[in-house]
Design an enzyme around this catalytic site. Structure first.
Site, mmCIF file in Angstrom:
data_model
loop_
_atom_site.group_PDB
_atom_site.id
_atom_site.type_symbol
_atom_site.label_atom_id
_atom_site.label_comp_id
_atom_site.label_asym_id
_atom_site.label_seq_id
_atom_site.Cartn_x
_atom_site.Cartn_y
_atom_site.Cartn_z
ATOM 1 N N TYR A 1 -0.472 -9.772 0.055
ATOM 2 C CA TYR A 1 0.543 -9.307 1.008
ATOM 3 C C TYR A 1 0.444 -10.092 2.309
ATOM 4 C CZ TYR A 1 -3.403 -6.366 2.631
ATOM 5 O OH TYR A 1 -4.619 -5.898 3.054
ATOM 6 N N HIS B 1 -10.496 -2.878 -1.804
ATOM 7 C CA HIS B 1 -11.438 -2.359 -0.811
ATOM 8 C C HIS B 1 -12.427 -1.419 -1.491
ATOM 9 C CE1 HIS B 1 -9.105 -3.684 2.773
ATOM 10 N NE2 HIS B 1 -8.091 -3.575 1.936
ATOM 11 N N TYR C 1 0.840 -1.193 0.000
ATOM 12 C CA TYR C 1 0.000 0.000 0.000
ATOM 13 C C TYR C 1 0.875 1.243 0.000
ATOM 14 C CZ TYR C 1 -4.255 -2.598 1.088
ATOM 15 O OH TYR C 1 -5.327 -3.443 1.043
#
Ligand SMILES: [Fe+2]
Length: 230
Positions: A140, A155, A101
């Site tokens: 991840y 998301h 991220y």
């Protein structure tokens, strides 16, 4: 049903012990039931200018194209009766192709991509449809349990006409072997409901020789609703 559960089998319970952080954040007191209509508080509508041209294309904000598999993601947001949820804010966030991220809290040992921030937003159109251009996120590792890795996911946040109506969920990809060991995904009690979080590959939605197409429809209520709250 106890206070830690939610009605029905579609949404995950607040407390799912295998998903460790739910032990910390699930309510410890009995829930307070709000009167009917409590969520119909009229709030400020999301201003049109909040979404700018290009915000639905996550691949154009760097000096060059981000690394990874380019994909087109389309879907429709509907209510229980199949009616479109129009002009509604849909936001996504995701890891880059390496599973990292663009966020200071992510110190996973994988490279950042200077050409990919992993945030997109759009409004649904008059038919409740949305469209994003992005890259397929990587898996991840996380510290939930030994050797834990999250399946590839995107998301989603959906905003109705009041801030208290915000819904969040996660979309997954077909055939991902990590789904079987993922406590976030597995926290949804009903297998059929879980499957509704998996997008479908839809080649014609893609761009030939450029991007692979996927579809992910979202139903906000009813027996066929999309699980929310994860
Ligand atoms: Fe994530």
């Amino acid at each position: 049903m106890n206070d830690m559960a939610r009605p029905g089998a579609i949404d995950p319970p607040y407390l799912y012990p295998d998903y460790l952080s739910t032990r910390l954040r699930s309510p410890k007191e009995a829930l307070v039931e709000l009167p009917a209509g409590a969520f119909d508080v009229p709030g400020p509508l999301v201003p049109k200018g909040f979404v700018r041209k290009g915000d639905n294309d996550l691949t154009i904000h760097g000096k060059r194209a981000p690394l990874g598999e380019k994909m087109i993601l389309v879907g429709r947001v509907t209510d229980e009766g199949g009616r479109p949820v129009r002009n509604s804010l849909v936001e996504i966030w995701q890891a880059n192709a390496s599973g990292r991220y663009h966020h200071p809290g992510d110190n996973h040992d994988a490279p950042l991509d200077p050409n990919f921030k992993g945030i997109g937003r759009t409004f649904t159109d008059g038919e409740g449809r949305y469209r994003f251009i992005t890259i397929k996120p990587g898996s991840y590792p996380w510290r939930n349990h030994p050797f834990a890795w999250r399946p590839q996911h995107i998301h989603f946040s959906l905003l109705g006409n009041a801030p208290v109506q915000r819904l969040v969920t996660q979309m997954y990809f077909p055939g991902d072997p990590l789904l079987a060991i993922d406590p976030v995904y597995q926290s949804i009690p009903d297998a059929k409901a879980r499957e509704r979080l998996i997008c479908t590959q839809h080649l014609q939605t893609g761009i030939e020789m450029i991007a692979l197409g996927y579809r992910f429809d979202i139903v906000l209520a009813g027996a066929a609703s999309t699980p929310m709250g994860l």
